[in-house]
Design a protein around this motif. Structure first.
Motif, mmCIF file in Angstrom:
data_model
loop_
_atom_site.group_PDB
_atom_site.id
_atom_site.type_symbol
_atom_site.label_atom_id
_atom_site.label_comp_id
_atom_site.label_asym_id
_atom_site.label_seq_id
_atom_site.Cartn_x
_atom_site.Cartn_y
_atom_site.Cartn_z
ATOM 1 N N VAL A 38 0.850 -1.194 0.000
ATOM 2 C CA VAL A 38 0.000 0.000 0.000
ATOM 3 C C VAL A 38 0.882 1.239 0.000
ATOM 4 O O VAL A 38 1.796 1.366 0.818
ATOM 5 C CB VAL A 38 -0.926 0.014 1.236
ATOM 6 C CG1 VAL A 38 -1.817 1.255 1.222
ATOM 7 C CG2 VAL A 38 -1.773 -1.252 1.288
ATOM 8 N N TRP A 39 0.621 2.132 -0.944
ATOM 9 C CA TRP A 39 1.297 3.431 -0.979
ATOM 10 C C TRP A 39 0.339 4.465 -0.411
ATOM 11 O O TRP A 39 -0.778 4.637 -0.912
ATOM 12 C CB TRP A 39 1.691 3.798 -2.410
ATOM 13 C CG TRP A 39 2.468 5.084 -2.506
ATOM 14 C CD1 TRP A 39 3.716 5.338 -2.018
ATOM 15 C CD2 TRP A 39 2.044 6.302 -3.133
ATOM 16 N NE1 TRP A 39 4.102 6.624 -2.296
ATOM 17 C CE2 TRP A 39 3.094 7.247 -2.981
ATOM 18 C CE3 TRP A 39 0.888 6.686 -3.811
ATOM 19 C CZ2 TRP A 39 3.016 8.544 -3.476
ATOM 20 C CZ3 TRP A 39 0.809 7.983 -4.306
ATOM 21 C CH2 TRP A 39 1.862 8.892 -4.142
ATOM 22 N N LEU A 40 0.760 5.137 0.657
ATOM 23 C CA LEU A 40 -0.146 5.999 1.414
ATOM 24 C C LEU A 40 -0.166 7.444 0.927
ATOM 25 O O LEU A 40 -0.683 8.324 1.613
ATOM 26 C CB LEU A 40 0.210 5.938 2.902
ATOM 27 C CG LEU A 40 0.041 4.544 3.527
ATOM 28 C CD1 LEU A 40 0.553 4.530 4.958
ATOM 29 C CD2 LEU A 40 -1.399 4.075 3.469
ATOM 30 N N GLY A 41 0.384 7.688 -0.252
ATOM 31 C CA GLY A 41 0.231 9.000 -0.875
ATOM 32 C C GLY A 41 1.421 9.918 -0.716
ATOM 33 O O GLY A 41 2.275 9.738 0.145
ATOM 34 N N ASN A 71 -0.235 10.039 8.806
ATOM 35 C CA ASN A 71 -1.033 11.038 8.108
ATOM 36 C C ASN A 71 -1.030 10.706 6.621
ATOM 37 O O ASN A 71 0.012 10.691 5.975
ATOM 38 C CB ASN A 71 -0.457 12.434 8.357
ATOM 39 C CG ASN A 71 -0.518 12.808 9.830
ATOM 40 O OD1 ASN A 71 -1.556 12.670 10.460
ATOM 41 N ND2 ASN A 71 0.601 13.247 10.385
ATOM 42 N N VAL A 72 -2.215 10.430 6.101
ATOM 43 C CA VAL A 72 -2.369 9.821 4.787
ATOM 44 C C VAL A 72 -2.964 10.812 3.794
ATOM 45 O O VAL A 72 -3.809 11.639 4.145
ATOM 46 C CB VAL A 72 -3.286 8.577 4.900
ATOM 47 C CG1 VAL A 72 -3.479 7.920 3.556
ATOM 48 C CG2 VAL A 72 -2.695 7.583 5.890
ATOM 49 N N ILE A 110 -4.769 6.925 -2.194
ATOM 50 C CA ILE A 110 -3.960 5.796 -1.745
ATOM 51 C C ILE A 110 -3.917 4.758 -2.859
ATOM 52 O O ILE A 110 -4.933 4.473 -3.493
ATOM 53 C CB ILE A 110 -4.563 5.157 -0.472
ATOM 54 C CG1 ILE A 110 -4.529 6.139 0.697
ATOM 55 C CG2 ILE A 110 -3.828 3.876 -0.096
ATOM 56 C CD1 ILE A 110 -5.248 5.630 1.930
ATOM 57 N N SER A 111 -2.735 4.173 -3.086
ATOM 58 C CA SER A 111 -2.598 3.130 -4.106
ATOM 59 C C SER A 111 -2.382 1.772 -3.449
ATOM 60 O O SER A 111 -1.572 1.636 -2.531
ATOM 61 C CB SER A 111 -1.420 3.434 -5.034
ATOM 62 O OG SER A 111 -1.647 4.609 -5.766
#
Length: 243
Positions: free
Chosen positions: A52-55, A65-66, A70-71
């Motif tokens: 998961v890439w949180l941005g 803090n996201v 999100i990918s």
């Protein structure tokens, strides 16, 4: 084969550091929609990995803090799993995915181009955290149960060979074994990572490194993930270049 799912929220929000379990819940829901819910009901090697890439606005504080976007990157070498995952996500596209109090909607689903490995040496970098455990150690001995390359490279390679071939034989349904070796690269130090996971902690590593082995086993690791706990969001790699 890889699929990227892009989630979108209405605002920037915070996540508990034990965030992987929320996306495991998403995966379970996807496989239920695809009539493959038994994948998570059995305690066995999973035929996929994810990260998961949180941005771009992601920050680590007391919580994570996201970003609004999100990918979720999903990988498998099994076309049946890939097809069912894709179809399951399509069925959920009209629904909101809830993380604690925040609602995420599925903004987009992209099938990424396939990468074929043809050589027996390649440079990889971690996308997520990679985890490997030592079957000879006690689970109560945290530093020995989880092993990383800088602990003892020869022992690490011995365990990597065993674990990788166990997974390969189980998932690919072949009885042959393949050599595999992890090599450190000068000027690219491996970083030890301790992450919170299901109210406990997992020890792993991130970095850039070389793997040597047959093209088939390198492809297997690229498709299905490195090490163990791949079905829990660990072990996803990207290939930098073949040598």
């Amino acid at each position: 084969m890889r699929i990227k799912v892009i989630f979108e929220s209405e605002k920037i929000f915070s996540l508990n550091k034990d965030y992987r379990r929320y996306f495991i819940s998403f995966l379970k829901k996807v496989f239920e929609e695809a009539n493959l819910k038994e994948i998570y009901q059995r305690k066995e090697y999973k035929p996929f990995t994810f990260s998961v890439w949180l941005g771009k606005n992601f920050k680590i504080d007391e919580e994570l803090n996201v970003s609004k976007e999100i990918s979720f990157l999903f990988s498998s070498g099994d076309p049946v799993i890939i097809t069912n995952f894709y179809n399951g996500v399509i069925k959920l596209k009209k629904e909101n995915f809830k993380i604690i109090r925040e609602k995420l909607r599925i903004k987009d689903i992209n099938l990424l181009s396939y990468k074929k490995i043809n050589r027996d040496r390649a440079i990889f970098k971690t996308i997520g955290v990679c985890v490997l455990n030592n079957p000879e150690a006690s689970k109560n001995d945290f530093k020995r149960w989880y092993i990383i390359p800088t602990d003892d490279i020869e022992k690490f390679n011995e365990i990597l060979f065993k674990r990788t071939n166990e997974r390969y034989q189980f998932l690919i349904k072949k009885s042959d074994t393949h050599r595999i070796r992890f090599n450190l690269i000068e000027d690219y130090p491996i970083k030890e990572i301790i992450v919170k996971h299901y109210k406990g902690y997992v020890r792993g590593f991130k970095g850039i490194f070389e793997l040597k082995g047959s093209p088939e086993i390198l492809q297997f690791i690229y498709d299905y993930g490195f090490g163990v706990r791949t079905g829990q969001g660990f072990g996803l790699l990207e290939i930098v270049k073949e040598l």
